[in-house]
Write a protein that holds these residues in place. Structure first.
Motif, PDB file in Angstrom:
ATOM      1  N   CYS A  55       0.819  -1.222   0.000  1.00 33.69           N
ATOM      2  CA  CYS A  55       0.000   0.000   0.000  1.00 33.69           C
ATOM      3  C   CYS A  55       0.848   1.266   0.000  1.00 33.69           C
ATOM      4  O   CYS A  55       0.317   2.373   0.051  1.00 33.69           O
ATOM      5  CB  CYS A  55      -0.926   0.007   1.219  1.00 33.69           C
ATOM      6  N   GLU A  90       4.710   5.289  -3.323  1.00 34.39           N
ATOM      7  CA  GLU A  90       3.633   4.931  -4.241  1.00 34.39           C
ATOM      8  C   GLU A  90       3.261   3.468  -4.016  1.00 34.39           C
ATOM      9  O   GLU A  90       4.110   2.633  -3.767  1.00 34.39           O
ATOM     10  CB  GLU A  90       4.066   5.125  -5.693  1.00 34.39           C
ATOM     11  N   GLN A 139      -2.175  -1.363  -9.084  1.00 32.98           N
ATOM     12  CA  GLN A 139      -3.254  -1.226  -8.115  1.00 32.98           C
ATOM     13  C   GLN A 139      -4.061   0.005  -8.471  1.00 32.98           C
ATOM     14  O   GLN A 139      -3.520   1.023  -8.898  1.00 32.98           O
ATOM     15  CB  GLN A 139      -2.709  -1.106  -6.690  1.00 32.98           C
ATOM     16  N   ARG A 140      -5.354  -0.087  -8.284  1.00 28.01           N
ATOM     17  CA  ARG A 140      -6.267   1.009  -8.577  1.00 28.01           C
ATOM     18  C   ARG A 140      -5.983   2.181  -7.638  1.00 28.01           C
ATOM     19  O   ARG A 140      -5.783   1.998  -6.452  1.00 28.01           O
ATOM     20  CB  ARG A 140      -7.692   0.484  -8.362  1.00 28.01           C
ATOM     21  N   ARG A 141      -5.930   3.402  -8.183  1.00 31.58           N
ATOM     22  CA  ARG A 141      -5.736   4.588  -7.342  1.00 31.58           C
ATOM     23  C   ARG A 141      -7.028   4.898  -6.619  1.00 31.58           C
ATOM     24  O   ARG A 141      -8.111   4.795  -7.178  1.00 31.58           O
ATOM     25  CB  ARG A 141      -5.290   5.778  -8.178  1.00 31.58           C
ATOM     26  N   THR A 142      -6.904   5.268  -5.376  1.00 33.63           N
ATOM     27  CA  THR A 142      -8.067   5.558  -4.547  1.00 33.63           C
ATOM     28  C   THR A 142      -8.029   7.008  -4.086  1.00 33.63           C
ATOM     29  O   THR A 142      -7.046   7.726  -4.303  1.00 33.63           O
ATOM     30  CB  THR A 142      -8.083   4.655  -3.302  1.00 33.63           C
ATOM     31  N   ASP A 164      -5.014   7.693  -2.063  1.00 34.15           N
ATOM     32  CA  ASP A 164      -3.805   8.000  -2.846  1.00 34.15           C
ATOM     33  C   ASP A 164      -3.740   9.486  -3.183  1.00 34.15           C
ATOM     34  O   ASP A 164      -2.685  10.113  -3.116  1.00 34.15           O
ATOM     35  CB  ASP A 164      -3.773   7.189  -4.159  1.00 34.15           C
ATOM     36  N   GLU A 165      -4.887  10.056  -3.563  1.00 37.32           N
ATOM     37  CA  GLU A 165      -4.936  11.471  -3.893  1.00 37.32           C
ATOM     38  C   GLU A 165      -4.615  12.338  -2.678  1.00 37.32           C
ATOM     39  O   GLU A 165      -3.925  13.344  -2.777  1.00 37.32           O
ATOM     40  CB  GLU A 165      -6.320  11.828  -4.434  1.00 37.32           C
TER      41      GLU A 165
END
Length: 133
Positions: free
Chosen positions: A82, A117, A122-125, A128-129
């Protein structure tokens, strides 16, 4: 465990119908599912908050909770994937006659890993933003 059923249906709760089902995820975690099973011998009609009437068939189950108790190494692997790292941690062993050493609870303060990172693909969530700002 039954609070959601009490607040979101007119189902009469029988505590003998609450079951705990444990399993082992080898090298990763102990997994416990808490379920409510219709053990009345017949189907039950129950009402949901929006007044929808649904059938709860005999021997069917409602999943109330799933929890995992992770092995430390498995948790470290999850955090690394993660893009996180341990900043600080404290561990408290459960002290009972039957408890094995090291089994307990850990409180962990996390921070962004160097490079920070998540592992590619993996899908950005939304998290992450937030980390990016």
């Amino acid at each position: 465990m039954t609070s959601a059923l009490l607040h979101n249906s007119d189902l009469t709760i029988d505590m003998e119908s609450v079951q705990f089902r444990g399993s082992v995820e080898p090298g990763r975690a102990l997994k416990v599912k808490v379920i409510y099973q219709n053990r009345t011998g017949g189907d039950i009609r129950m009402t949901l908050p929006d007044r929808t009437r649904v059938l709860f068939p005999d021997n069917d189950t409602i999943l109330l909770q799933v929890t995992r108790k992770y092995a430390r190494k498995a948790l470290d692997d999850i955090l690394t994937r993660c893009g996180l790292r341990r900043v600080a941690a404290t561990h408290s062993d459960f002290r009972t006659q039957r408890a094995s050493p090291g089994f307990g609870m850990e409180l962990v303060l996390l921070g962004r890993a160097q490079g920070g990172e998540p592992v590619p693909n993996q899908r950005r969530t939304r998290a992450d933003e937030i980390w990016a700002n």
